[in-house]
Enzyme design. Structure first.
Site, PDB file in Angstrom:
ATOM      1  CE  LYS A 106      39.175  22.622 -18.200  1.00 55.93           C
ATOM      2  NZ  LYS A 106      38.008  21.986 -17.583  1.00 55.93           N
TER       3      LYS A 106
HETATM    4  N1  GLU Z   1      35.437  20.516 -19.681  1.00 50.19           N
HETATM    5  C1  GLU Z   1      34.538  19.759 -18.877  1.00 50.19           C
HETATM    6  C2  GLU Z   1      34.774  20.029 -17.406  1.00 50.19           C
HETATM    7  O1  GLU Z   1      35.305  21.051 -17.038  1.00 50.19           O
HETATM    8  C3  GLU Z   1      34.513  18.281 -19.250  1.00 50.19           C
HETATM    9  C4  GLU Z   1      35.797  17.544 -19.065  1.00 50.19           C
HETATM   10  C5  GLU Z   1      35.787  16.118 -19.599  1.00 50.19           C
HETATM   11  O2  GLU Z   1      34.771  15.663 -20.079  1.00 50.19           O
HETATM   12  O3  GLU Z   1      36.841  15.496 -19.500  1.00 50.19           O
HETATM   13  O4  GLU Z   1      34.386  19.268 -16.561  1.00 50.19           O
END
Ligand code: GLU
Length: 419
Positions: A106
């Site tokens: 992240k």
């Molecule tokens: N931000 C989204 C989540 O928290 C999507 C992450 C992604 O598609 O890699 O799951």
């Protein structure tokens, strides 16, 4: 809402709780609870008035045992090192619970994007992409959208990466616009999995969603689409929704699509003429509804507020909306909580489909995307239920973590140790 609770400590507590039901050694447990590495950087970017802005940015790569690190990039003033660490850990277990071949990561920039022009945001995003370039890649780490980022930012990151690498590599990032290699159905995917898991949870309880009352905290991408899909496919009554401007209520029902059109036009849900009254955030979260969807940020419901929650089912469209203490209170009250790592996993699942399509240079119809998504989410829900019943676990979250941790452990054990 509790600002006191550190989301990274919440993540660690969730892992520890689940690990008591599995055979995990201390050293291994430590690995499951901590990121492999974190990039922390300051982006210096020229602003429109010729001054230089400095923005703190992070990328946490939590665990790569099951595949490339995967997870979004968030733009928010509340971004911190610990928040990014927590969010990257949740991605590991999210990808494992829906069984897609990724680890977790992240990223985030400490910024309020509303205070910057489009040109400034482009320069900030490209500066971050330049810092990320050595550590991301189709087979290394694949970012995606998160809070306050979307197709536009993903397209910029893809372009920066491809330009610097002198190649084409659309699978370096997901959540792109369709003409830049995005997938049909990606924008709706998070809300769709929230709808699907709510349906499965009601089914488990032997209850029908038709006519059920629903409150949604947070009317951004995930919350508004979950509300619209629930209304369209299951005829629920959306009685209350909120955003950062406040909450609106109508016991007879709001029109989910119309509220979204109003918000798109005016910037907020408050002032919508179909509402009978305005509520505080706490009042919305404690309404007597059948289904509550927290779809905003972490720590929306703490232990104290949980005591007043009246919903029968909670589907977590946001990441980490319940504190561990809230979880304990709701377990005690027999409230069914579909955990974030499953309820919002549709986003990353369709990101996976996008990545597969990018690698194959062969694109699917929206119908195929939605069918495959439903299969992944329903299979994952069934796997969670099986584990919940077989191990007689206290709640669905623990069951989801037991399934997910087991998968991560298997991959790690099968890899052996080296050197
Ligand atoms: N931000 C989204 C989540 O928290 C999507 C992450 C992604 O598609 O890699 O799951």
């Amino acid at each position: 809402m509790s600002n006191e609770v550190n989301p990274f400590e919440s993540l660690q507590e969730q892992i520890e709780d689940a690990a008591t039901h599995i055979d995990v050694g201390d050293g291994v447990l430590d690995r499951l609870k901590n990121p492999e590495r974190i990039l922390e950087t300051n982006l210096s970017v020229e602003l429109d008035d010729d001054s230089v802005g400095v923005f703190r940015a992070y990328r946490s790569q939590f665990n790569g045992d099951r595949g490339p690190y995967k997870g979004g990039i968030r733009y928010h003033p509340g971004v911190s090192r610990d928040e990014v660490k927590a969010l990257s850990g949740w991605m590991v277990y999210k990808c494992a619970v829906v069984d897609i071949p990724y680890g977790g990561g992240k990223g985030g920039i400490v910024i309020d994007p509303q205070e910057y022009s489009t040109d400034e945001l482009e320069r900030i995003t490209r500066a971050f992409a330049t810092e990320l370039r050595p550590i991301i890649g189709e087979d290394r780490d694949v970012p995606a959208p998160d809070v306050n980022t979307g197709q536009r930012e993903m397209n910029w990151i893809k372009d920066t990466y491809e330009t610097l690498e002198g190649t084409t590599a659309p699978g370096v990032i997901t959540g792109k616009a369709i003409d830049s290699g995005g997938s049909a159905g990606r924008v709706e995917a998070t809300g769709r999995s929230t709808m699907l898991t709510a349906r499965e949870a009601f089914d488990y309880l032997g209850r029908s969603l038709s006519g059920a009352s629903v409150a949604v905290q947070g009317y951004g991408n995930a919350g508004s689409i979950a509300a619209e899909l629930l209304e369209d496919a299951h005829d629920v009554t959306v009685v209350a929704v909120s955003d950062s401007s406040g909450a609106i209520h109508n016991p007879e029902g709001l029109d989910a699509h119309d509220v979204k059109a109003f918000k798109n036009e005016t910037g907020s849900v408050t002032g919508y003429e179909g509402a009978t009254e305005e509520l505080t955030n706490e009042e919305l979260l404690t309404l007597d509804v059948d289904l509550l969807i927290p779809a905003a940020l972490e720590n929306a419901i703490d232990g104290e507020l949980a005591r007043d929650v009246q919903a029968d089912v909670i589907a977590e469209a946001a990441n980490g909306p319940l504190t561990p203490e809230a979880d304990d209170v709701l377990t005690e009250k027999d409230v069914i909580v579909v955990p974030d790592i499953l309820a919002n996993a549709g986003g990353v699942t369709v990101s996976y489909f996008e990545w597969v399509q990018n690698r194959q240079r062969f694109y699917w119809t929206e119908e195929r995307v939605n069918e495959e998504l439903e299969r992944h989410i329903v299979d994952a829900f069934d796997g969670l239920l099986e584990c919940y019943e077989e191990y007689d676990l206290p709640n669905f979250r623990t069951a989801a973590y037991v399934v997910a941790i087991q998968r991560v452990l298997n991959a790690s054990e099968e890899a052996g140790s080296w050197p």
